[in-house]
Scaffold this motif. Structure first.
Motif, PDB file in Angstrom:
ATOM      1  N   UNK A  68       0.890  -1.295  -0.415  1.00 30.19           N
ATOM      2  CA  UNK A  68      -0.078  -0.029   0.073  1.00 30.19           C
ATOM      3  C   UNK A  68       0.737   1.222  -0.209  1.00 30.19           C
ATOM      4  N   UNK A  69       2.234   1.083   0.211  1.00 31.20           N
ATOM      5  CA  UNK A  69       2.776   2.616   0.654  1.00 31.20           C
ATOM      6  C   UNK A  69       2.831   3.352  -0.911  1.00 31.20           C
ATOM      7  N   UNK A  70       3.245   4.700  -1.008  1.00 34.81           N
ATOM      8  CA  UNK A  70       2.133   5.542  -1.246  1.00 34.81           C
ATOM      9  C   UNK A  70       4.242   6.357  -2.384  1.00 34.81           C
ATOM     10  N   UNK A  71       4.892   4.916  -1.151  1.00 38.80           N
ATOM     11  CA  UNK A  71       6.225   6.140  -1.699  1.00 38.80           C
ATOM     12  C   UNK A  71       7.246   4.928  -2.118  1.00 38.80           C
ATOM     13  N   UNK A  72       7.933   4.435  -3.335  1.00 42.06           N
ATOM     14  CA  UNK A  72       8.352   3.732  -3.516  1.00 42.06           C
ATOM     15  C   UNK A  72       9.680   3.347  -3.723  1.00 42.06           C
ATOM     16  N   UNK A  73       9.716   4.706  -3.085  1.00 45.31           N
ATOM     17  CA  UNK A  73      12.035   5.087  -4.122  1.00 45.31           C
ATOM     18  C   UNK A  73      12.572   5.494  -2.682  1.00 45.31           C
ATOM     19  N   UNK A  74      13.773   5.386  -2.333  1.00 47.82           N
ATOM     20  CA  UNK A  74      14.612   6.318  -1.568  1.00 47.82           C
ATOM     21  C   UNK A  74      15.167   5.905  -0.957  1.00 47.82           C
ATOM     22  N   UNK A  75      16.080   6.215   0.133  1.00 51.41           N
ATOM     23  CA  UNK A  75      16.521   5.962   1.777  1.00 51.41           C
ATOM     24  C   UNK A  75      15.109   4.853   2.458  1.00 51.41           C
ATOM     25  N   UNK A  76      15.327   4.213   3.245  1.00 49.84           N
ATOM     26  CA  UNK A  76      14.572   3.550   4.063  1.00 49.84           C
ATOM     27  C   UNK A  76      15.418   3.004   5.125  1.00 49.84           C
ATOM     28  N   UNK A  77      15.448   3.286   6.280  1.00 44.53           N
ATOM     29  CA  UNK A  77      16.307   3.067   7.236  1.00 44.53           C
ATOM     30  C   UNK A  77      14.660   1.954   7.945  1.00 44.53           C
ATOM     31  N   UNK A  78      15.134   0.545   8.292  1.00 45.15           N
ATOM     32  CA  UNK A  78      14.912   0.247   9.312  1.00 45.15           C
ATOM     33  C   UNK A  78      14.711  -0.258  10.956  1.00 45.15           C
ATOM     34  N   UNK A  79      14.486   0.053  11.956  1.00 42.20           N
ATOM     35  CA  UNK A  79      14.759  -0.527  12.838  1.00 42.20           C
ATOM     36  C   UNK A  79      14.553  -1.296  13.982  1.00 42.20           C
ATOM     37  N   UNK A  80      15.502  -2.511  13.926  1.00 42.21           N
ATOM     38  CA  UNK A  80      14.893  -4.222  15.032  1.00 42.21           C
ATOM     39  C   UNK A  80      15.067  -4.646  13.462  1.00 42.21           C
ATOM     40  N   UNK A  81      15.592  -4.293  12.588  1.00 37.25           N
ATOM     41  CA  UNK A  81      15.145  -5.255  10.934  1.00 37.25           C
ATOM     42  C   UNK A  81      15.502  -6.712  10.865  1.00 37.25           C
ATOM     43  N   UNK A  98      18.875   0.565   4.620  1.00 42.51           N
ATOM     44  CA  UNK A  98      19.738   0.676   5.535  1.00 42.51           C
ATOM     45  C   UNK A  98      18.778  -0.361   6.768  1.00 42.51           C
ATOM     46  N   UNK A  99      19.504  -1.500   7.364  1.00 43.39           N
ATOM     47  CA  UNK A  99      18.740  -1.810   8.962  1.00 43.39           C
ATOM     48  C   UNK A  99      19.890  -1.583  10.099  1.00 43.39           C
TER      49      UNK A  99
END
Ligand SMILES: [Zn+2]
Length: 216
Positions: A68-81, A98-99
């Motif tokens: 469902x995400x309306x954003x599908x590019x760029x930098x993404x950080x997952x905390x607790x990956x 990045x995780x």
């Protein structure tokens, strides 16, 4: 007991779990533990053993984001990956990922299995130092907030690491839906959230809530 979210003193004790008691705040509707204190590394080593499920299970909240995400590019950080099953899929749809996680075995498995590069074995508190000059378009943390002893400071750190106009995606166990279990007690979970308390936390930190999904 003073509420850790809205600072009100008129809270009510609702449960007693030995060293930890749970309080409910009628103003912001948060359930929180007292004390908000980690029992130490030994406790976590004993209670959280790294187990890898095969094949990887993509959790409900992850699916909600990926589909469902309306954003599908760029930098993404997952905390607790964890093992990075989600990060791997996020990368596939176009994110530069990045995780971070404190569980070394999970990070090593993620590196090996998916060949991901931007993985770090660090504590949340070390995030700001680690990414001092980096700001992310998207920061995600799924089933993390309830483990935090300082949710307010955590959200402030997240905000600091987010680009201006960036997006946060998060999930928490829904206290209204949850089947009561030992896993939902302190010191495993220090807070229990619902729609209202989550809204208070986010709006107090200047986030605008764009969407909220509840699992049926
Ligand atoms: Zn409160």
């Amino acid at each position: 007991m003073q509420c850790i979210l809205c600072d009100n003193f008129d809270t009510m004790q609702i449960q007693d779990h030995g060293n930890y008691r749970l309080f409910h705040c009628p103003f912001c509707d948060l359930v929180f533990s007292h004390p908000m204190k980690h029992p130490g590394k030994d406790f976590y080593e004993k209670h959280y053993q790294t187990r890898f499920v095969e094949p990887p299970v993509i959790r409900w909240a992850h699916k909600m984001f990926l589909n469902n995400s309306f954003i599908k590019k760029g930098t993404l950080l997952d905390i607790g990956c964890g093992r990075c099953d989600f990060l791997h899929l996020a990368q596939k749809i176009g994110f530069n990922v990045t995780g971070i996680d404190i569980d070394e075995a999970s990070i090593l498995e993620g590196k090996k299995r998916y060949g991901l590069q931007g993985l770090h074995i660090i504590m949340i508190d070390e995030m700001i130092d680690a990414f001092k000059d980096k700001h992310f378009d998207v920061i995600a943390f799924f089933e993390v907030l309830e483990h935090m002893v300082e949710p307010n400071s955590f959200i402030k750190q997240v905000k600091y690491l987010l680009k201006k106009g960036g997006y946060v995606f998060l999930s928490v166990p829904n206290r209204s839906r949850l089947v009561k279990s030992k896993g939902d007690r302190p010191p495993k979970h220090f807070t229990r959230w619902n729609e209202k308390s989550l809204k208070v936390l986010l709006e107090k930190n200047d986030f605008e809530i764009l969407d909220l999904k509840k699992r049926q």
